[in-house]
Design an enzyme around this catalytic site. Structure first.
Site, PDB file in Angstrom:
ATOM      1  N   HIS A 101       0.840  -1.209   0.000  1.00 17.67           N
ATOM      2  CA  HIS A 101       0.000   0.000   0.000  1.00 17.67           C
ATOM      3  C   HIS A 101       0.866   1.247   0.000  1.00 17.67           C
ATOM      4  CE1 HIS A 101       1.126  -0.357   4.204  1.00 17.67           C
ATOM      5  NE2 HIS A 101       0.802   0.914   4.370  1.00 17.67           N
ATOM      6  N   ASP A 103       0.411   5.024   1.946  1.00 19.70           N
ATOM      7  CA  ASP A 103      -0.408   5.490   3.067  1.00 19.70           C
ATOM      8  C   ASP A 103      -1.477   6.476   2.602  1.00 19.70           C
ATOM      9  OD1 ASP A 103       1.000   3.976   4.906  1.00 19.70           O
ATOM     10  OD2 ASP A 103       2.452   5.578   5.288  1.00 19.70           O
ATOM     11  N   HIS A 246       4.673   0.199   0.466  1.00 15.36           N
ATOM     12  CA  HIS A 246       5.386  -0.587   1.471  1.00 15.36           C
ATOM     13  C   HIS A 246       4.516  -1.711   1.998  1.00 15.36           C
ATOM     14  CE1 HIS A 246       3.511   2.854   3.473  1.00 15.36           C
ATOM     15  NE2 HIS A 246       3.412   2.118   4.574  1.00 15.36           N
ATOM     16  N   ARG A 261       4.578   6.933  14.308  1.00 17.06           N
ATOM     17  CA  ARG A 261       4.660   7.467  12.949  1.00 17.06           C
ATOM     18  C   ARG A 261       4.096   8.874  12.896  1.00 17.06           C
ATOM     19  NH1 ARG A 261       0.908   4.945   8.415  1.00 17.06           N
ATOM     20  NH2 ARG A 261      -0.012   6.999   8.194  1.00 17.06           N
TER      21      ARG A 261
HETATM   22  O1  LIG Z   1       5.082  -1.265  10.682  1.00 14.88           O
HETATM   23  C1  LIG Z   1       5.621  -0.909   9.639  1.00 14.88           C
HETATM   24  O2  LIG Z   1       6.781  -1.178   9.345  1.00 14.88           O
HETATM   25  C2  LIG Z   1       4.854  -0.055   8.658  1.00 14.88           C
HETATM   26  C3  LIG Z   1       3.415   0.048   9.001  1.00 14.88           C
HETATM   27  C4  LIG Z   1       2.732   0.955   8.030  1.00 14.88           C
HETATM   28  O3  LIG Z   1       2.226   0.551   7.027  1.00 14.88           O
HETATM   29  C5  LIG Z   1       2.802   2.398   8.267  1.00 14.88           C
HETATM   30  O4  LIG Z   1       3.282   2.830   9.309  1.00 14.88           O
HETATM   31  O5  LIG Z   1       2.370   3.137   7.379  1.00 14.88           O
HETATM   32 FE   LIG Z   2       1.695   2.215   5.751  1.00 14.75          FE
END
Ligand SMILES: O=C(O)CCC(=O)C(=O)O
Ligand SMILES: [Fe+2]
Length: 270
Positions: A101, A103, A246, A261
């Protein structure tokens, strides 16, 4: 590109670089900020090690690259609503991002990028993969590029959050974007459909649209377009969400993996 303030070491030819020589807990100098941005444009996802980032520094770091975006599906921290917790442990029934995906592609203006700081990792596992949507676009035939160029697709998150949170009465964003977008900074073309959020190609019969999406979702999985990042406690990944996708692996259950994040707002894809 010559770098004077930071040390930039590519991880693969098409995507990913590790960055050394900067402390992200301190305000960035203008030259560090501008070189980190250059490295992000050049490598699409950049990695930092040994950065014990506190929430204030995390927000300041994100704001150095643009306005921060709020998450429509997941609430932020009480005191820091711009920060989303990314966490899995023995109680978890799902993890964020366990499918290819980009984000919040369902926003009218999907994010420019995300900065993920992980402080707690399992001894092994929990790697994250990024795939370059420049490389994915470049690898298509001229005929397929020409066919995709005028197409648009629907990006929707309702099916995801309604399944995850069936008790929440809410309508989540849904928007149409070009299948091929032009990166607003590099002006390079990139593929912009993803398996989590893109539900439909506009103007094609469903069977044709579904078959085309299945081909494109599979195309993104080519390891030649990818980098796989092995986290350590206090690693940071900063990705350009416009030209990458990712995938967060969940091969470490029931161990704990935890971090935070921030998301930087972007603009309308064209
Ligand atoms: O946990 C992760 O490495 C990425 C998770 C994810 O898709 C994000 O934080 O956007
Ligand atoms: Fe993500």
């Amino acid at each position: 590109m010559p770098y004077e303030t930071i040390d930039v070491r590519p991880v693969t030819k098409s995507i990913g670089a590790e960055i050394f020589g900067v402390d992200l807990n301190e305000p960035l100098s203008n030259s560090a900020q501008s070189e980190i941005h250059d490295a992000l444009m050049e490598h699409q996802v950049i990695f930092f090690r040994d950065q014990k980032l506190n929430h204030d520094s995390h927000i300041r770091l994100g704001r150095a690259f643009g306005e921060l975006a709020y998450h429509s599906g997941v609430a932020g921290l009480d005191d820091y609503p711009e920060i989303v917790k990314i966490h899995a442990d023995a109680e978890s029934t799902f993890v964020a991002g366990e499918n290819w995906h980009s984000d919040l592609s369902e926003y009218e203006e999907p994010p420019m990028g995300s900065i993920l700081y992980m402080h707690t990792l399992p001894p092994v596992g929990g790697d994250t993969l990024w795939s370059s949507m420049y490389a994915a676009y470049d690898a298509l035939s001229d005929e397929m590029k020409a066919f995709l160029e005028p197409l648009t697709a629907v990006h929707d998150s309702n099916h995801i959050y309604r399944e995850l949170f069936p008790d929440v009465e809410k309508t989540y964003p849904c928007n149409t974007h070009p299948v091929i977008r032009t990166h607003p900074v590099t002006k390079r073309k990139c593929l912009f459909v993803n398996a989590s959020k893109t539900t439909k190609i506009n103007g094609l019969p469903k069977a044709e649209g579904d078959a085309l999406l299945a081909f494109l979702f599979d195309h993104v999985k080519n390891p030649n377009f990818q980098v796989r990042f092995r986290w350590q406690p206090h690693s940071i990944a900063f990705w350009d969400n416009r030209c990458t996708q990712h995938f967060a692996t969940w091969d470490y259950f029931p161990e704990t993996r935890s971090g935070y994040r921030v998301t930087i707002a972007g603009d309308k894809p064209y």
